[in-house]
Design an enzyme around this catalytic site. Sequence first.
Site, PDB file in Angstrom:
ATOM      1  N   LYS A  87      -0.592  -4.236  -3.110  1.00 24.42           N
ATOM      2  CA  LYS A  87      -1.886  -3.790  -2.590  1.00 24.42           C
ATOM      3  C   LYS A  87      -2.138  -2.389  -3.124  1.00 24.42           C
ATOM      4  O   LYS A  87      -1.693  -1.402  -2.568  1.00 24.42           O
ATOM      5  CB  LYS A  87      -1.865  -3.816  -1.056  1.00 24.42           C
ATOM      6  CG  LYS A  87      -3.245  -3.776  -0.392  1.00 24.42           C
ATOM      7  CD  LYS A  87      -3.749  -2.374  -0.202  1.00 24.42           C
ATOM      8  CE  LYS A  87      -5.037  -2.337   0.582  1.00 24.42           C
ATOM      9  NZ  LYS A  87      -5.585  -0.994   0.759  1.00 24.42           N
ATOM     10  N   SER A  93       0.811  -1.215   0.000  1.00 25.22           N
ATOM     11  CA  SER A  93       0.000   0.000   0.000  1.00 25.22           C
ATOM     12  C   SER A  93       0.849   1.272   0.000  1.00 25.22           C
ATOM     13  O   SER A  93       1.513   1.577  -0.979  1.00 25.22           O
ATOM     14  CB  SER A  93      -0.966  -0.044   1.191  1.00 25.22           C
ATOM     15  OG  SER A  93      -1.930   0.958   1.119  1.00 25.22           O
ATOM     16  N   ASP A 150      10.040   5.738  -9.945  1.00 26.98           N
ATOM     17  CA  ASP A 150       9.612   6.340 -11.214  1.00 26.98           C
ATOM     18  C   ASP A 150      10.257   7.701 -11.446  1.00 26.98           C
ATOM     19  O   ASP A 150      10.497   8.101 -12.600  1.00 26.98           O
ATOM     20  CB  ASP A 150       8.091   6.503 -11.229  1.00 26.98           C
ATOM     21  CG  ASP A 150       7.380   5.199 -11.547  1.00 26.98           C
ATOM     22  OD1 ASP A 150       8.069   4.177 -11.762  1.00 26.98           O
ATOM     23  OD2 ASP A 150       6.132   5.195 -11.571  1.00 26.98           O
TER      24      ASP A 150
END
Length: 545
Positions: free
Chosen positions: A314, A289, A300
């Site tokens: 998740k 999560s 990224d």
Amino acid sequence: MNSPFKKKIILPVMASAFLFVSVSFKDDFFEIAKQVEIFTTLFKELNKNYVDETNPGDLMDKAIKGMLASLDPYTVYFNEQDVVKFKINNTGEYTGIGAMITRKNDRIIIKEPYKNYPADKAGLKAGDEIIQIGDVLLSDFKDDASQLFRGAKNTKIDVKYIRQGKTNTAQIVLNEVEIKSVPFFGKIDDKTGYIVLARFNQKASLETKQALEQLKKEGAERIILDLRDNPGGLLNEAVNICNLFVPKNEIIVTTKSKIEKHNNTYKTSKEPVDTEIPLAILVNGKSASASEIVSGALQDLDRAVVIGSRSFGKGLVQRPVDLTYGTQLKVTISRYYTPSGRCIQALNYSLKDKNGIATKTEAKNYNAFKTRKGRTVYDGGGIQPDIELEETKLSPITDALVKNDGIFNYVTAYYYKNPNLGTQIPSFSDSDFLDFKQFLKTQKFSFDTETELALKNTLAVAKKEKVDESISAEYQQLLIALQKSEEKLLDKNQKEIKNLITDEIIKRYQYQEGLYQYYLKNNSEIKKAVSVLNNGAEYKSILKM
């Protein structure tokens, strides 16, 4: 006996609640209204006509949970007690005993007492089995027993517990307990700082910022952020933690839903602490999560090197919705996406196999995405590290040992056989490992692998059909073969099992802080992170700097 008054009051309340829901979904009003009417009629007639006395609240609880279970494991119903626990997890503060506990049959097991908190001060140890709280025998109390530990500060609670076969008593004095998001930080060497981020509650970014600034004051020029085993928490705290390392107005995560108002883009909103300091992030299969938001976003944005094993996956967003009588629905409303566009979610709960298990995307079907500097990264659920380490992945046999408390129970016995170990670092030898295997045999430990469960089910069916005697010899042969196979797997995975046993032993004598101190010099993932951060050329090469 159940009160008939409860029967009368719950129906109009539930009916009105369902009516409100049906009105709110105008797109499918007739179908929803029709199903609600069928359910309400059935519920009323069942309670009125069933041969025995019914408990409407219990029936409704099971009905709600059964309905939600068909969706995903994160869409859940909270009763009043659950709502209190949910708030505790988010704020990080509560009044209680200060220990990790678990319920097993008719007792509560102390899994880990936190240093200098009420349970620890009362002398309770990991492995203690609480059988009575105050005047309440847990064998007679089937509800959530943790509520028996609640009360005002300085409330005294008498408990009766079993330790190594002997029954003892203790008195716990409740006090304020602060669950830290950052339970530990320190320096690995003169230039490398280490921060453990264990959860994302309301103080997560503040505690991480304080740790980062303190380490920089002490001369840290590189940082390792440890997100291993971090199950996640508050979304805004994940964004704020990324903000410590990236500039203002950076996109960290987006959420996408079929409902327009749940489509959101979350950006950093503050000035960062340090956008240049080399950063490594540790993740594993239990990083979920919010942990995946932080590691995925910083990967990224080419801001950190991610090390370890693929994270949990998740990527479903939940929102709490307040219901009547202090209850609550936590409902999945959208999915998380990293800045490059990757979906974090691993399992597809809307597409299940013939056994009703959610499907997972195969590696061959992963989609490629590009980081800011053009590096290729993939979706498929979870965050795939830049540097994958095999040692971070538990083998199935080791996972079974952890899940079924094989290691935990062995270390409990070890602790009482070696009471004077203190701050010494244990050296778990080959002879100790033989002792561990003998312990499993003596305790008749069940690994509960799929093969083992299938074999047990076969015998159960055979007994039911009264053919167990005719297959007894073959069953015993298969059982012996399975046990030999499990022993071979124990030996094959001896190194990782020894490491987990050592970790658990250190926690028993030196608490979490001692374990983290041990990790600074001995943990393989941390060693790899230090190596990468110390090698400027390798670090820059990975991030295409």
